[in-house]
Design an enzyme around this catalytic site. Sequence first.
Site, PDB file in Angstrom:
ATOM      1  N   GLY A  12       0.997  -1.266  -0.023  1.00 34.33           N
ATOM      2  CA  GLY A  12       0.228  -0.191  -0.171  1.00 34.33           C
ATOM      3  C   GLY A  12       0.812   1.422  -0.044  1.00 34.33           C
ATOM      4  O   GLY A  12       0.108   2.564   0.638  1.00 34.33           O
ATOM      5  N   THR A  13       2.042   1.321  -0.462  1.00 32.23           N
ATOM      6  CA  THR A  13       2.644   2.588  -0.720  1.00 32.23           C
ATOM      7  C   THR A  13       1.901   3.603  -1.383  1.00 32.23           C
ATOM      8  O   THR A  13       2.132   4.696  -1.254  1.00 32.23           O
ATOM      9  CB  THR A  13       4.304   2.345  -1.164  1.00 32.23           C
ATOM     10  OG1 THR A  13       4.229   1.887  -2.476  1.00 32.23           O
ATOM     11  CG2 THR A  13       4.802   1.339  -0.075  1.00 32.23           C
ATOM     12  N   MET A  91      -3.989  -6.403  -7.443  1.00 29.40           N
ATOM     13  CA  MET A  91      -3.468  -7.644  -8.250  1.00 29.40           C
ATOM     14  C   MET A  91      -4.377  -8.610  -8.875  1.00 29.40           C
ATOM     15  O   MET A  91      -3.988  -9.688  -9.236  1.00 29.40           O
ATOM     16  CB  MET A  91      -2.544  -8.493  -7.261  1.00 29.40           C
ATOM     17  CG  MET A  91      -1.353  -7.539  -6.918  1.00 29.40           C
ATOM     18  SD  MET A  91      -0.369  -6.934  -8.405  1.00 29.40           S
ATOM     19  CE  MET A  91       0.598  -5.808  -7.480  1.00 29.40           C
ATOM     20  N   ILE A  93      -7.509  -9.344 -11.644  1.00 24.74           N
ATOM     21  CA  ILE A  93      -8.020  -8.722 -12.940  1.00 24.74           C
ATOM     22  C   ILE A  93      -9.369  -8.247 -12.701  1.00 24.74           C
ATOM     23  O   ILE A  93     -10.124  -9.113 -11.933  1.00 24.74           O
ATOM     24  CB  ILE A  93      -7.788  -9.691 -14.083  1.00 24.74           C
ATOM     25  CG1 ILE A  93      -6.292 -10.000 -14.291  1.00 24.74           C
ATOM     26  CG2 ILE A  93      -8.370  -9.082 -15.263  1.00 24.74           C
ATOM     27  CD1 ILE A  93      -5.547  -9.129 -15.382  1.00 24.74           C
ATOM     28  N   LEU A  94      -9.748  -7.225 -13.371  1.00 26.59           N
ATOM     29  CA  LEU A  94     -11.067  -6.614 -13.228  1.00 26.59           C
ATOM     30  C   LEU A  94     -12.007  -7.350 -14.238  1.00 26.59           C
ATOM     31  O   LEU A  94     -11.563  -7.522 -15.490  1.00 26.59           O
ATOM     32  CB  LEU A  94     -11.290  -5.190 -13.259  1.00 26.59           C
ATOM     33  CG  LEU A  94     -10.729  -4.337 -12.203  1.00 26.59           C
ATOM     34  CD1 LEU A  94     -11.122  -2.922 -12.184  1.00 26.59           C
ATOM     35  CD2 LEU A  94     -11.061  -4.861 -10.913  1.00 26.59           C
ATOM     36  N   ASN A 108      -5.628   3.095 -13.050  1.00 25.61           N
ATOM     37  CA  ASN A 108      -4.476   2.071 -12.536  1.00 25.61           C
ATOM     38  C   ASN A 108      -3.235   2.622 -12.394  1.00 25.61           C
ATOM     39  O   ASN A 108      -2.918   3.752 -13.418  1.00 25.61           O
ATOM     40  CB  ASN A 108      -4.857   1.037 -13.509  1.00 25.61           C
ATOM     41  CG  ASN A 108      -3.734  -0.339 -13.000  1.00 25.61           C
ATOM     42  OD1 ASN A 108      -3.527  -0.544 -11.800  1.00 25.61           O
ATOM     43  ND2 ASN A 108      -2.858  -0.822 -13.810  1.00 25.61           N
ATOM     44  N   HIS A 110       0.717   1.464 -13.307  1.00 22.61           N
ATOM     45  CA  HIS A 110       1.457   0.302 -13.965  1.00 22.61           C
ATOM     46  C   HIS A 110       2.840   0.779 -13.818  1.00 22.61           C
ATOM     47  O   HIS A 110       3.190   1.800 -14.104  1.00 22.61           O
ATOM     48  CB  HIS A 110       1.049  -0.037 -15.188  1.00 22.61           C
ATOM     49  CG  HIS A 110       1.928  -1.070 -15.625  1.00 22.61           C
ATOM     50  ND1 HIS A 110       1.683  -2.475 -15.455  1.00 22.61           N
ATOM     51  CD2 HIS A 110       2.730  -1.355 -16.431  1.00 22.61           C
ATOM     52  CE1 HIS A 110       2.355  -3.326 -15.956  1.00 22.61           C
ATOM     53  NE2 HIS A 110       3.217  -2.513 -16.501  1.00 22.61           N
TER      54      HIS A 110
HETATM   55  C1  GAR Z   1       3.206  -0.981  -7.338  1.00 19.80           C
HETATM   56  O1  GAR Z   1       4.693  -1.235  -8.079  1.00 19.80           O
HETATM   57  C2  GAR Z   1       2.169  -1.026  -8.540  1.00 19.80           C
HETATM   58  O2  GAR Z   1       2.588  -0.243  -9.695  1.00 19.80           O
HETATM   59  C3  GAR Z   1       2.302  -2.518  -8.988  1.00 19.80           C
HETATM   60  O3  GAR Z   1       2.516  -3.183  -7.706  1.00 19.80           O
HETATM   61  C4  GAR Z   1       2.976  -2.505  -6.951  1.00 19.80           C
HETATM   62  C5  GAR Z   1       2.055  -2.201  -5.577  1.00 19.80           C
HETATM   63  O4  GAR Z   1       2.933  -1.487  -4.369  1.00 19.80           O
HETATM   64  N1  GAR Z   1       0.900  -2.759  -9.507  1.00 19.80           N
HETATM   65  C6  GAR Z   1       0.909  -3.517 -10.809  1.00 19.80           C
HETATM   66  O5  GAR Z   1       2.098  -4.349 -10.805  1.00 19.80           O
HETATM   67  C7  GAR Z   1      -0.259  -3.839 -11.238  1.00 19.80           C
HETATM   68  N2  GAR Z   1      -0.221  -4.380 -12.685  1.00 19.80           N
HETATM   69  P1  GAR Z   1       2.171  -0.750  -3.323  1.00 19.80           P
HETATM   70  O6  GAR Z   1       1.127  -1.760  -2.691  1.00 19.80           O
HETATM   71  O7  GAR Z   1       3.203  -0.550  -2.226  1.00 19.80           O
HETATM   72  O8  GAR Z   1       1.320   0.070  -3.886  1.00 19.80           O
END
Ligand code: GAR
Length: 208
Positions: A12-13, A91, A93-94, A108, A110
């Site tokens: 969740g950063t 994580m 897919i919708l 989103n 990415h």
């Molecule tokens: C982030 O790097 C985000 O961009 C990626 O997962 C990480 C989640 O980190 N998302 C994907 O790869 C989606 N396809 P977080 O939980 O610390 O925000």
Amino acid sequence: MKNIVVLVSGGGTNLQALIDAQNSKVIKKGRISCVISSNPDAYALERAKKNNISTDVIRRKDFNTFDEYDRSLTELLKSKNADLVVLAGFMTILGKNVINEFRNRIINIHPALIPSFCGEGYYGLKVHEKALKKGVKLTGATAHFVNEVCDGGPIILQKAVEVKNGDTPEILQRRVMEEAEWKILPKAVSLFCEDKIIVTGNKTEITL
Ligand code: GAR
């Protein structure tokens, strides 16, 4: 004021970056009302609780079919009166039901410069592993609307990040987060809340 619901699965950063942006008034015309996780143990849920944001959990495996899951997620988001749904490290897919119901209202983040290193199988650390394997010198992040094509919806903002000698996937992931994701995701949300994103077909234009 737009009502924002954030979907998460992990640390969740990016959610934290949104909360910080709300507190520092980078996001002025929106308010995070709820955080929904696909994983009951996600640390992102703690971040929400610390900030008095309500939480909910919806797991794909609690439904017999993907269609039932898709419809339940849609109903849950409607029950929260979401104007904007943000996928911040979500994580799962919708499905087409939720995408249709919230057309151009799901953003989103990415961790790559779309159309590079995106689509099915490209998520989290895997994206950075593949970028390093290819030997690209620049990578980055993309904030985009979600449509039926995985990572294929209208691009809102992108930011490039340098790949450096000796990078590991973990080091590169952290740099992409710090220099790109935590900046462009709050910015894209803020632009949406101020009605400054015009979508035409699969392109966007940011109005001044
Ligand atoms: C982030 O790097 C985000 O961009 C990626 O997962 C990480 C989640 O980190 N998302 C994907 O790869 C989606 N396809 P977080 O939980 O610390 O925000």
